[in-house]
Design a protein around this motif. Structure first.
Motif, PDB file in Angstrom:
ATOM      1  N   ASP A   1      -1.750  14.059  -5.649  1.00 20.34           N
ATOM      2  CA  ASP A   1      -1.110  15.078  -4.808  1.00 20.34           C
ATOM      3  C   ASP A   1       0.354  14.713  -4.540  1.00 20.34           C
ATOM      4  O   ASP A   1       1.236  15.575  -4.598  1.00 20.34           O
TER       5      ASP A   1
ATOM      6  N   ASN B   1      -0.124   8.106   5.616  1.00 18.58           N
ATOM      7  CA  ASN B   1      -0.361   9.473   5.139  1.00 18.58           C
ATOM      8  C   ASN B   1      -1.566   9.462   4.193  1.00 18.58           C
ATOM      9  O   ASN B   1      -1.452   9.788   3.015  1.00 18.58           O
ATOM     10  N   ALA B   2      -2.712   9.101   4.726  1.00 10.51           N
ATOM     11  CA  ALA B   2      -3.923   8.925   3.906  1.00 10.51           C
ATOM     12  C   ALA B   2      -4.492  10.235   3.386  1.00 10.51           C
ATOM     13  O   ALA B   2      -5.246  10.242   2.417  1.00 10.51           O
ATOM     14  N   ARG B   3      -4.121  11.366   4.002  1.00 12.98           N
ATOM     15  CA  ARG B   3      -4.701  12.630   3.563  1.00 12.98           C
ATOM     16  C   ARG B   3      -4.210  13.037   2.174  1.00 12.98           C
ATOM     17  O   ARG B   3      -4.834  13.848   1.509  1.00 12.98           O
ATOM     18  N   MET B   4      -3.066  12.496   1.742  1.00 12.99           N
ATOM     19  CA  MET B   4      -2.557  12.834   0.410  1.00 12.99           C
ATOM     20  C   MET B   4      -2.885  11.713  -0.574  1.00 12.99           C
ATOM     21  O   MET B   4      -2.500  10.571  -0.374  1.00 12.99           O
ATOM     22  N   ARG B   5      -3.594  12.090  -1.627  1.00 11.71           N
ATOM     23  CA  ARG B   5      -3.925  11.126  -2.663  1.00 11.71           C
ATOM     24  C   ARG B   5      -2.753  11.005  -3.634  1.00 11.71           C
ATOM     25  O   ARG B   5      -1.851  11.853  -3.655  1.00 11.71           O
ATOM     26  N   LEU B   6      -2.789   9.971  -4.462  1.00 18.63           N
ATOM     27  CA  LEU B   6      -1.703   9.720  -5.406  1.00 18.63           C
ATOM     28  C   LEU B   6      -1.405  10.923  -6.304  1.00 18.63           C
ATOM     29  O   LEU B   6      -0.233  11.286  -6.466  1.00 18.63           O
TER      30      LEU B   6
ATOM     31  N   THR C   1       4.999   8.706   1.487  1.00 16.86           N
ATOM     32  CA  THR C   1       4.163   7.908   0.572  1.00 16.86           C
ATOM     33  C   THR C   1       3.519   6.734   1.308  1.00 16.86           C
ATOM     34  O   THR C   1       2.826   5.921   0.708  1.00 16.86           O
TER      35      THR C   1
ATOM     36  N   THR D   1       2.240  12.762  -6.406  1.00 18.31           N
ATOM     37  CA  THR D   1       2.966  12.863  -7.676  1.00 18.31           C
ATOM     38  C   THR D   1       3.338  14.310  -7.957  1.00 18.31           C
ATOM     39  O   THR D   1       4.474  14.604  -8.357  1.00 18.31           O
TER      40      THR D   1
ATOM     41  N   ARG E   1       2.865   4.126  -1.601  1.00 19.30           N
ATOM     42  CA  ARG E   1       2.664   4.700  -2.940  1.00 19.30           C
ATOM     43  C   ARG E   1       3.947   5.210  -3.589  1.00 19.30           C
ATOM     44  O   ARG E   1       3.903   5.841  -4.642  1.00 19.30           O
TER      45      ARG E   1
ATOM     46  N   GLN F   1       0.808  -1.226   0.000  1.00 14.88           N
ATOM     47  CA  GLN F   1       0.000   0.000   0.000  1.00 14.88           C
ATOM     48  C   GLN F   1       0.841   1.276   0.000  1.00 14.88           C
ATOM     49  O   GLN F   1       0.287   2.368  -0.076  1.00 14.88           O
TER      50      GLN F   1
ATOM     51  N   PRO G   1       1.046   4.432   3.572  1.00 15.39           N
ATOM     52  CA  PRO G   1      -0.414   4.397   3.697  1.00 15.39           C
ATOM     53  C   PRO G   1      -0.905   5.166   4.932  1.00 15.39           C
ATOM     54  O   PRO G   1      -2.052   5.590   4.970  1.00 15.39           O
TER      55      PRO G   1
END
Length: 180
Positions: free
Chosen positions: A162, A155-160, A151, A164, A48, A46, A153
């Motif tokens: 964001d 740190n769920a507040r940042m989506r992929l 990166t 990148t 990223r 998980q 999991p």
């Protein structure tokens, strides 16, 4: 179910990924249990990190094989390592890190073209500033460091997308040093 909250003393267990042509060094804090088990960086399914790097270089996510991922990193001129060589830690919790012993970054920075360090997550940045940077300065090495978001999991507040976007500075730094 028992939750273990006692820290375990762990050693990193595997070396850096780098070569003489590496342009940037990306440092985490300490490998997660999954990464230590696989003896390679960012191996939790998980995490990223690899999807972010694949997006930055417009390639498919490299297979979760250390050799394939190492080749990907070297081909794109980024080195991988961690700030910490050993520490006391609970699971993969950066906030639980105690008694950290840093890795000596000077030899690979000297033997490569690394001109910028990036840290993945706040704890890696904090420990780099406290443990690694003074040692580098003592050895006559000054290299800028840019903290990047984790990166993990956790740190769920940042989506992929964001993440990148935040990591785009890595490619810019590699490109800048490649064209100079």
């Amino acid at each position: 179910m028992t939750i273990h909250s006692n820290p375990t003393h762990v050693t990193h267990g595997f070396g850096p990924v780098w070569d003489a042509d590496s342009r940037v060094l990306i440092l985490g804090s300490m490998p997660s249990p999954k990464s230590r088990e696989a003896s390679f960086y960012y191996m939790h399914p998980q995490n990223r990190f690899w999807p972010v790097m694949a997006a930055l270089f417009d390639e498919p996510v490299p297979e979760p094989d250390p050799e394939i991922r190492s080749d990907f990193a070297l081909r794109h001129r980024f080195a991988l390592w961690d700030v910490i060589a050993e520490c006391d830690i609970v699971g993969a919790s950066d906030s639980s890190i105690r008694n950290a012993v840093p890795n000596d970054l000077a030899p690979i920075i000297r033997a490569s073209r690394i001109s910028h360090v990036f840290t993945t997550g706040g704890k890696a940045a904090q420990l780099y500033r406290r443990l690694c940077e003074p040692h580098l300065v003592e050895n006559g090495i000054t290299v800028p460091m840019t903290p990047l978001p984790s990166t993990s999991p956790a740190n769920a507040r940042m989506r992929l997308p964001d993440l990148t976007a935040a990591y785009q500075v890595v490619v810019q730094s590699i490109t800048r040093t490649t064209t100079v």
